[in-house]
Design a protein around this motif. Sequence first.
Motif, PDB file in Angstrom:
ATOM      1  N   GLU A 171      -3.670 -28.460 -23.263  1.00 24.45           N
ATOM      2  CA  GLU A 171      -3.093 -27.209 -23.760  1.00 24.45           C
ATOM      3  C   GLU A 171      -4.057 -26.038 -23.623  1.00 24.45           C
ATOM      4  OE1 GLU A 171       0.038 -28.912 -27.116  1.00 24.45           O
ATOM      5  OE2 GLU A 171      -1.928 -28.173 -27.762  1.00 24.45           O
ATOM      6  N   GLU A 196      -3.127 -25.757 -19.360  1.00 24.63           N
ATOM      7  CA  GLU A 196      -1.810 -25.120 -19.477  1.00 24.63           C
ATOM      8  C   GLU A 196      -1.902 -23.629 -19.772  1.00 24.63           C
ATOM      9  OE1 GLU A 196       2.385 -25.659 -21.980  1.00 24.63           O
ATOM     10  OE2 GLU A 196       0.570 -26.720 -22.623  1.00 24.63           O
ATOM     11  N   ASP A 197      -2.574 -23.265 -20.846  1.00 28.46           N
ATOM     12  CA  ASP A 197      -2.654 -21.843 -21.214  1.00 28.46           C
ATOM     13  C   ASP A 197      -3.410 -21.016 -20.167  1.00 28.46           C
ATOM     14  OD1 ASP A 197      -1.196 -22.409 -23.466  1.00 28.46           O
ATOM     15  OD2 ASP A 197      -2.901 -22.356 -24.851  1.00 28.46           O
ATOM     16  N   THR A 254      -1.147 -20.430 -17.063  1.00 29.62           N
ATOM     17  CA  THR A 254      -0.117 -19.425 -17.345  1.00 29.62           C
ATOM     18  C   THR A 254      -0.732 -18.023 -17.340  1.00 29.62           C
ATOM     19  OG1 THR A 254       1.223 -20.984 -18.624  1.00 29.62           O
ATOM     20  CG2 THR A 254       1.561 -18.636 -19.058  1.00 29.62           C
ATOM     21  N   PHE A 301       1.606 -34.643 -19.252  1.00 35.52           N
ATOM     22  CA  PHE A 301       1.941 -33.223 -19.147  1.00 35.52           C
ATOM     23  C   PHE A 301       2.811 -33.047 -17.911  1.00 35.52           C
ATOM     24  CE2 PHE A 301       0.365 -28.703 -18.113  1.00 35.52           C
ATOM     25  CZ  PHE A 301       1.437 -28.146 -18.772  1.00 35.52           C
ATOM     26  N   ALA A 351      -2.024 -27.305 -11.107  1.00 36.21           N
ATOM     27  CA  ALA A 351      -1.279 -26.851 -12.280  1.00 36.21           C
ATOM     28  C   ALA A 351      -0.016 -26.151 -11.803  1.00 36.21           C
ATOM     29  CB  ALA A 351      -2.138 -25.908 -13.126  1.00 36.21           C
ATOM     30  N   HIS A 385       5.366 -19.774 -16.118  1.00 39.78           N
ATOM     31  CA  HIS A 385       4.647 -20.599 -17.096  1.00 39.78           C
ATOM     32  C   HIS A 385       4.247 -21.937 -16.474  1.00 39.78           C
ATOM     33  CE1 HIS A 385       5.825 -17.809 -20.304  1.00 39.78           C
ATOM     34  NE2 HIS A 385       7.009 -17.781 -19.725  1.00 39.78           N
ATOM     35  N   CYS A 386       3.123 -22.473 -16.941  1.00 37.62           N
ATOM     36  CA  CYS A 386       2.653 -23.764 -16.467  1.00 37.62           C
ATOM     37  C   CYS A 386       3.501 -24.875 -17.090  1.00 37.62           C
ATOM     38  CB  CYS A 386       1.185 -23.952 -16.829  1.00 37.62           C
ATOM     39  SG  CYS A 386       0.458 -25.476 -16.172  1.00 37.62           S
TER      40      CYS A 386
END
Length: 401
Positions: free
Chosen positions: A46, A50-51, A54, A152, A368, A374-375
Amino acid sequence: MQKLDLPERPDWRDKAADQGFTFADMHGEPYWDEASAYCFSLAEIEERIEDPATELHGLCREAVARVIGSEELLDRLEIPEAHRDYIAQSWQDGEPELYGRFDLVYGGDGPAKMLEYNADTPTSLYESAAFQWQWFEDQQALGVLREGDDQFNGIHEAIVERLGAMFAPETQLHFTALSGAPEDYATVEALGWAAREARLGAHYTDLEKIGVSEDGQFLDDEDRVIGTLFKLYPWEDLLRDDYAAHLATAQCRMIEPPWKAILSNKGILPVLWEMFEDHPNLLPAFFESDLTDPSPETAARLERASEAMARGHVLKPIFSREGASISIVEDGAVTETASNDGYAKHPRIAQAYHPLPVFAGFRPVIGAWIAGEHCAGIGIREDRGRITQDLSRFKPHFIRD
């Protein structure tokens, strides 16, 4: 982040064959390799993948606006002058994007670093979104993975949602790729599967069979007019071939949109560094010509990045695939060069060298996946060499806390 040895599913090759995963082995080497897998904590996924992915996508969109407004940057990215208005109009009209894949270097410590953005024609979608998830479910059922483990991977669902937002139900989409390329076909088939799930029509035709009608519209292999086309064919090639003369008048909506020609270009890397210098997920990057003849502003940035660049940098053509024509320079000398030099004629950028981590003799790169903005998941390829090339292996992953 760990790499753990795990037993293979006894029937995975039968499942691959049943699903048309014909490239599980390539060039006499395994491509899909589930003898081991990468394990992450939820916080790693996360907060460090991910963040940041994004956020990087948002920065890339800002960079597109910067390039479109600069003739100098359009020149440096070698965007054909005849099609610049076509590209700019697609951006101004807000033509939506579908997907992309950031290649990140991450080894479990420190922030992930962006190596490049495959924003136009990223492959490995099928193995990331589908076969990897099947591996996860099977291994849980077999007791190899624990009940509380996760992966994920919301890639397929996110692409379905994105397509549903982009098009009204029953809209007919065409998908195309070069014939004879199983990996490319798997990618467009995965997208076609998502389109049908989003209540859209999905038709496939080989790229070389697309024709042009008398009034300049694109036709599929059954002479149907193509109103919307997903093309697994790079914008940098399409803008230079015979079909380019019809792009602005064919009344065909393209996926990815024309403005993705800017993001699929490695010239976006020095633009990002100029705009967002010292961002924790970016590496210093410069146009190669600026290393010897910089403007005062670029010279100042070079000075601030001098230690990192002197230690090592990577020369990358602005157009390149699968590591082709890439060289690593350390202490002023080329220490490694890709075996494929098919893109050597193009201008290059120089990006600070950030070594890939090594796990059991292999160096992973994290892909990714972006769906919309968004991822939505990751896929991992690893290579023995420092330059990830076409003999890399795809590795599954899971989350365990």
